[in-house]
Design an enzyme around this catalytic site. Structure first.
Site, PDB file in Angstrom:
ATOM      1  N   TYR A 193      13.131 -12.028   0.600  1.00  0.00           N
ATOM      2  CA  TYR A 193      14.282 -11.614   1.407  1.00  0.00           C
ATOM      3  C   TYR A 193      15.177 -12.812   1.748  1.00  0.00           C
ATOM      4  CZ  TYR A 193      11.167  -7.673   1.888  1.00  0.00           C
ATOM      5  OH  TYR A 193      10.339  -6.631   1.619  1.00  0.00           O
ATOM      6  N   TYR A 243       6.074   1.334   6.130  1.00  0.00           N
ATOM      7  CA  TYR A 243       6.397   0.371   5.070  1.00  0.00           C
ATOM      8  C   TYR A 243       5.315   0.473   3.991  1.00  0.00           C
ATOM      9  CZ  TYR A 243       7.261  -3.704   2.313  1.00  0.00           C
ATOM     10  OH  TYR A 243       7.516  -4.512   1.240  1.00  0.00           O
ATOM     11  N   ASP A 268      -2.341   4.211   3.178  1.00  0.00           N
ATOM     12  CA  ASP A 268      -1.998   2.869   2.695  1.00  0.00           C
ATOM     13  C   ASP A 268      -2.672   1.863   3.626  1.00  0.00           C
ATOM     14  OD1 ASP A 268      -0.861   0.429   2.218  1.00  0.00           O
ATOM     15  OD2 ASP A 268       1.198   1.152   2.071  1.00  0.00           O
ATOM     16  N   LYS A 327      -3.662  -7.052  -0.556  1.00  0.00           N
ATOM     17  CA  LYS A 327      -3.636  -8.192   0.371  1.00  0.00           C
ATOM     18  C   LYS A 327      -4.986  -8.897   0.492  1.00  0.00           C
ATOM     19  CE  LYS A 327       0.377  -6.856   3.157  1.00  0.00           C
ATOM     20  NZ  LYS A 327       1.286  -7.939   2.954  1.00  0.00           N
TER      21      LYS A 327
HETATM   22  N1  PMP Z   1       1.912  -1.380   1.975  1.00  0.00           N
HETATM   23  C1  PMP Z   1       1.759  -2.049   3.128  1.00  0.00           C
HETATM   24  C2  PMP Z   1       1.232  -1.336   4.339  1.00  0.00           C
HETATM   25  C3  PMP Z   1       2.103  -3.406   3.188  1.00  0.00           C
HETATM   26  O1  PMP Z   1       1.982  -4.072   4.353  1.00  0.00           O
HETATM   27  C4  PMP Z   1       2.582  -4.049   2.009  1.00  0.00           C
HETATM   28  C5  PMP Z   1       2.967  -5.519   2.012  1.00  0.00           C
HETATM   29  N2  PMP Z   1       3.577  -5.992   3.147  1.00  0.00           N
HETATM   30  C6  PMP Z   1       2.698  -3.303   0.836  1.00  0.00           C
HETATM   31  C7  PMP Z   1       2.356  -1.976   0.852  1.00  0.00           C
HETATM   32  C8  PMP Z   1       3.214  -3.933  -0.433  1.00  0.00           C
HETATM   33  O2  PMP Z   1       2.314  -4.847  -0.939  1.00  0.00           O
HETATM   34  P1  PMP Z   1       2.811  -6.020  -1.909  1.00  0.00           P
HETATM   35  O3  PMP Z   1       3.724  -6.885  -1.106  1.00  0.00           O
HETATM   36  O4  PMP Z   1       1.541  -6.706  -2.316  1.00  0.00           O
HETATM   37  O5  PMP Z   1       3.496  -5.376  -3.064  1.00  0.00           O
END
Ligand code: PMP
Length: 423
Positions: free
Chosen positions: A14, A142, A243, A272
């Site tokens: 970003y 998100y 997620d 992650k």
């Molecule tokens: N889902 C959630 C809840 C996340 O926090 C993130 C990353 N911040 C993602 C999906 C996307 O993962 P990545 O950045 O490894 O593509």
């Protein structure tokens, strides 16, 4: 380090290449700190964006990487398999809620979300219900930056208008209102129920971050809301995609945040902290019902297969990371971090610039009334030996679980000093 080259040529997350934000040159990392080129050590209050559970330069993870590298760093997964992937998939099946039995190893969090969406769509196609092809997501959610994932993020914070012509139009329900410790009454779930009631014929799945809405607002919500959302999915025949890319592996105080509500999703995304922050790897798990449904459909197969799928090096490090986590007192550590964050950030609640202070598991959030000046706040924190990356009105910490009480106090003291001076 050639920071001029960096400023001119390299995108950071970003960022602008016309007016690039400051970036700090990191030379190495050890324990809970990374060290800037000038030798200053900073406590990483972000765990490198939720990843580095065990801190940095972890001997067990390094050894796993070295040993695997000497056997093979990578081999294609099409038509081939290997022990690190089998071992990892077995562990994931074992430690996630029981109905999740099938594992797709993906490259990053966003890709695992793409995979989860494709699974939901292919599932309903195979059931002869191809009209169930939209998703329901929550405001303030998100799920990633790729197009499929982005389409399920909060339309405002995700700036959907920039990409409107390319984004699938999904449906959104309000963000859960009851906080983590609050009950969730009929009125708190009414809007979610209404959207589902009115649209279930076209809805493939509800996608949400269980208990902790991360990048879209750092909100902690009621387990009862999650239980009720699961029940609505059952009542109206929607799949539930959880997620847990950010919450997975203990961050919220449970190994997986779904456990707070005692529910199991139909599809689960992980990423992650999966490799303990050493390298990129993600996974999408699903139930037998979803997997078998997909494979009985028109394609007969699940239509996804990335080049680096099941990368052996990443799988080997993940195996070491999960073993290390489960062998140690992670639950006690996360509980202790939660208690200390709660106690030591509490004085900020009286600060005029602060709207709310909250903690859950190894996550401490200070929500300000106004967006903070990230550059200025970051500089003040760095002077105090601490690394955080505030966004908007949120200044939050989710340190490695190995952080000791003195280090955590240094982190919270820095937050209190810097944020109390705001406003
Ligand atoms: N889902 C959630 C809840 C996340 O926090 C993130 C990353 N911040 C993602 C999906 C996307 O993962 P990545 O950045 O490894 O593509």
């Amino acid at each position: 380090m050639d920071l001029d080259f960096d400023r001119k040529h390299i995108w950071h997350p970003y960022s602008s290449l016309i007016d690039p934000p400051p970036v700090y040159p990191v030379a190495r990392a050890e324990g809970v700190r990374f060290f800037l080129e000038d030798g200053r050590g900073l406590i990483d209050g972000m765990s490198s964006w939720w990843c580095a559970l065990h801190g940095y330069n972890v001997p067990e993870l390094n050894r796993a990487a070295r040993e695997q590298m000497e056997k093979m760093s990578h081999v294609m997964f099409g038509g081939l398999t290997h022990e690190p992937a089998i071992e990892l998939s077995r562990k994931l099946v074992d430690i996630t809620p029981a109905p999740l039995q099938r594992v797709f190893l993906a490259d990053s969090g966003s890709v695992s979300v793409e995979v989860s969406i494709k699974m939901a769509l292919q599932y309903w196609q195979s059931q002869g219900k191809s009209e169930k092809n939209r998703l329901l997501a929550l405001r303030n959610g998100y799920h990633g930056d790729t197009f499929g994932a982005m389409a399920t993020c909060d339309p405002v914070t995700g700036m959907h208008h920039l990409f409107a012509s390319h984004l699938t139009q999904h449906l959104f329900a309000p963000a859960p209102r009851p906080g983590f410790d609050q009950p969730c009454g009929d009125e708190d779930i009414a809007e979610l129920r209404q959207v589902i009631e009115e649209n279930h014929n076209q809805l493939a799945a509800l996608i949400l971050e269980p208990i902790v809405q991360g990048a879209g607002g750092m909100r902690f919500y009621s387990p009862e809301y999650l239980r009720r959302a699961r029940a609505l999915c059952d009542e109206f025949d929607l799949l539930l995609i959880a997620d847990e890319i950010a919450t997975g592996f203990g961050r919220s105080g449970k190994l997986f945040a779904c456990e707070h509500a005692g529910i199991s999703p139909d599809i689960l995304t992980l990423g992650k902290a999966l490799t303990g922050g050493t390298m990129t790897l993600a996974a999408t798990l699903c139930t037998d019902r979803v997997a078998e449904g997909i494979c009985r459909g028109e394609a007969g197969v699940f239509m996804h297969g990335p080049t680096f799928m099941g990368n052996p090096l990443a799988c080997a490090v993940s195996n070491a990371s999960i073993d290390l986590l489960l062998a140690g007192p992670w639950r006690e550590r996360v509980n202790a971090i939660e208690g200390q964050l709660r106690e030591e950030l509490a004085p900020l609640a009286d600060s005029p610039a602060v709207r709310d202070v909250r903690s859950l598991g190894a996550i401490g959030v200070v929500e300000m009334h106004e967006p903070v000046d990230m550059k200025r706040v970051q500089e003040a924190l760095i002077e105090r030996g601490v690394w955080l990356r505030p966004f908007g009105r949120m200044v939050y910490a989710m340190p490695p679980y190995i952080i000791n009480p003195e280090e955590l106090s240094q982190l919270t003291t820095a937050m209190v000093e810097v944020l109390a001076a705001e406003g």
